[in-house]
Write a protein that holds these residues in place. Structure first.
Motif, PDB file in Angstrom:
ATOM      1  N   LEU A  11       0.818  -1.206   0.000  1.00  0.00           N
ATOM      2  CA  LEU A  11       0.000   0.000   0.000  1.00  0.00           C
ATOM      3  C   LEU A  11       0.854   1.260   0.000  1.00  0.00           C
ATOM      4  O   LEU A  11       1.968   1.274   0.527  1.00  0.00           O
ATOM      5  CB  LEU A  11      -0.920   0.039   1.225  1.00  0.00           C
ATOM      6  CG  LEU A  11      -1.967  -1.052   1.314  1.00  0.00           C
ATOM      7  CD1 LEU A  11      -2.681  -0.961   2.653  1.00  0.00           C
ATOM      8  CD2 LEU A  11      -2.958  -0.964   0.178  1.00  0.00           C
ATOM      9  N   GLU A  12       0.304   2.300  -0.562  1.00  0.00           N
ATOM     10  CA  GLU A  12       0.916   3.627  -0.534  1.00  0.00           C
ATOM     11  C   GLU A  12      -0.044   4.534   0.229  1.00  0.00           C
ATOM     12  O   GLU A  12      -1.240   4.537  -0.032  1.00  0.00           O
ATOM     13  CB  GLU A  12       1.092   4.114  -1.975  1.00  0.00           C
ATOM     14  CG  GLU A  12       1.773   5.428  -2.117  1.00  0.00           C
ATOM     15  CD  GLU A  12       1.986   5.812  -3.582  1.00  0.00           C
ATOM     16  OE1 GLU A  12       2.767   6.725  -3.815  1.00  0.00           O
ATOM     17  OE2 GLU A  12       1.352   5.209  -4.471  1.00  0.00           O
ATOM     18  N   ILE A  13       0.460   5.269   1.196  1.00  0.00           N
ATOM     19  CA  ILE A  13      -0.369   6.126   2.043  1.00  0.00           C
ATOM     20  C   ILE A  13      -0.352   7.542   1.479  1.00  0.00           C
ATOM     21  O   ILE A  13       0.711   8.093   1.217  1.00  0.00           O
ATOM     22  CB  ILE A  13       0.145   6.135   3.493  1.00  0.00           C
ATOM     23  CG1 ILE A  13       0.331   4.699   4.022  1.00  0.00           C
ATOM     24  CG2 ILE A  13      -0.780   6.946   4.391  1.00  0.00           C
ATOM     25  CD1 ILE A  13      -0.914   3.861   4.015  1.00  0.00           C
ATOM     26  N   TRP A  14      -1.524   8.125   1.296  1.00  0.00           N
ATOM     27  CA  TRP A  14      -1.668   9.489   0.763  1.00  0.00           C
ATOM     28  C   TRP A  14      -2.404  10.349   1.773  1.00  0.00           C
ATOM     29  O   TRP A  14      -3.186   9.871   2.581  1.00  0.00           O
ATOM     30  CB  TRP A  14      -2.475   9.479  -0.523  1.00  0.00           C
ATOM     31  CG  TRP A  14      -1.776   8.960  -1.742  1.00  0.00           C
ATOM     32  CD1 TRP A  14      -0.712   8.114  -1.812  1.00  0.00           C
ATOM     33  CD2 TRP A  14      -2.126   9.255  -3.083  1.00  0.00           C
ATOM     34  NE1 TRP A  14      -0.381   7.864  -3.104  1.00  0.00           N
ATOM     35  CE2 TRP A  14      -1.234   8.554  -3.917  1.00  0.00           C
ATOM     36  CE3 TRP A  14      -3.102  10.036  -3.674  1.00  0.00           C
ATOM     37  CZ2 TRP A  14      -1.289   8.617  -5.300  1.00  0.00           C
ATOM     38  CZ3 TRP A  14      -3.154  10.089  -5.055  1.00  0.00           C
ATOM     39  CH2 TRP A  14      -2.249   9.395  -5.847  1.00  0.00           C
ATOM     40  N   TYR A  15      -2.205  11.662   1.666  1.00  0.00           N
ATOM     41  CA  TYR A  15      -2.951  12.668   2.417  1.00  0.00           C
ATOM     42  C   TYR A  15      -2.951  12.387   3.914  1.00  0.00           C
ATOM     43  O   TYR A  15      -3.990  12.358   4.569  1.00  0.00           O
ATOM     44  CB  TYR A  15      -4.384  12.809   1.887  1.00  0.00           C
ATOM     45  CG  TYR A  15      -4.436  13.022   0.402  1.00  0.00           C
ATOM     46  CD1 TYR A  15      -3.938  14.183  -0.169  1.00  0.00           C
ATOM     47  CD2 TYR A  15      -4.949  12.034  -0.435  1.00  0.00           C
ATOM     48  CE1 TYR A  15      -3.954  14.358  -1.549  1.00  0.00           C
ATOM     49  CE2 TYR A  15      -4.971  12.213  -1.818  1.00  0.00           C
ATOM     50  CZ  TYR A  15      -4.470  13.379  -2.355  1.00  0.00           C
ATOM     51  OH  TYR A  15      -4.483  13.550  -3.716  1.00  0.00           O
TER      52      TYR A  15
END
Length: 171
Positions: A11-15
């Protein structure tokens, strides 16, 4: 079934943690589920080998299948290995090195950013035919009762089009 590039938990975490998204998709393969035996198996003859290897190597992305008949599927895929045809204003030429086959966004998708086109094949994966010739992003094929196939084509017009508050595309 889609496989993303390896990363922390994939997963890539945004915001600031408000949004999680998969790392760039590197492989996607169509599976057929048997309702009687409750088993699934991948459709064979996938370009570059089965996705199940999950080794981070880029393979074809086959998605959104629909039944054409008992023995044939229609689906979308980037297996033609073509970049989307982006014609129009200056924003479309910003990342263009082989006009008109360009990308209008600087996204890190690599081969996953290649054009999704309309295809058909037998349910065993043989006889794959590109029904293109659109060099855009064909999505969501649906087979009508008379055999016609409807689909949409997504065209992203803004630079980095999927960012909040920007034009995300036109279908």
């Amino acid at each position: 079934v889609g496989f993303s590039a390896p990363g922390p938990n994939g997963l890539e975490i945004w915001y600031g943690g408000l949004k999680e998204q998969l790392q760039p998709l590197v492989c996607s393969q169509i599976y057929i589920y048997n309702l009687i035996t409750q088993t699934s198996k991948p459709v064979g003859n996938h370009p570059g080998g089965d996705c199940i290897a999950n080794d981070g190597k880029t393979r074809a992305i086959d998605r959104q299948p629909a039944w054409l008949s008992e023995t044939e599927l229609v689906f979308v895929s980037n297996r033609a290995n073509k970049w989307p045809n982006r014609e129009g204003g200056n924003q479309h030429l910003q990342y263009c090195f082989n006009y008109p086959y360009c990308v209008s966004q600087a996204y890190p998708y690599g081969d996953a950013g290649k054009a999704m086109q309309l295809w058909k094949m037998k349910t065993d994966g043989t006889g794959a035919v590109n029904w293109g010739p659109e060099h855009l992003n064909t999505l969501s094929p649906e087979v009508m009762t008379n055999g016609d196939v409807l689909f949409t084509t997504l065209v992203g017009h803004a630079d980095k089009a999927m960012n909040p508050g920007q034009n995300s595309g036109v279908a």
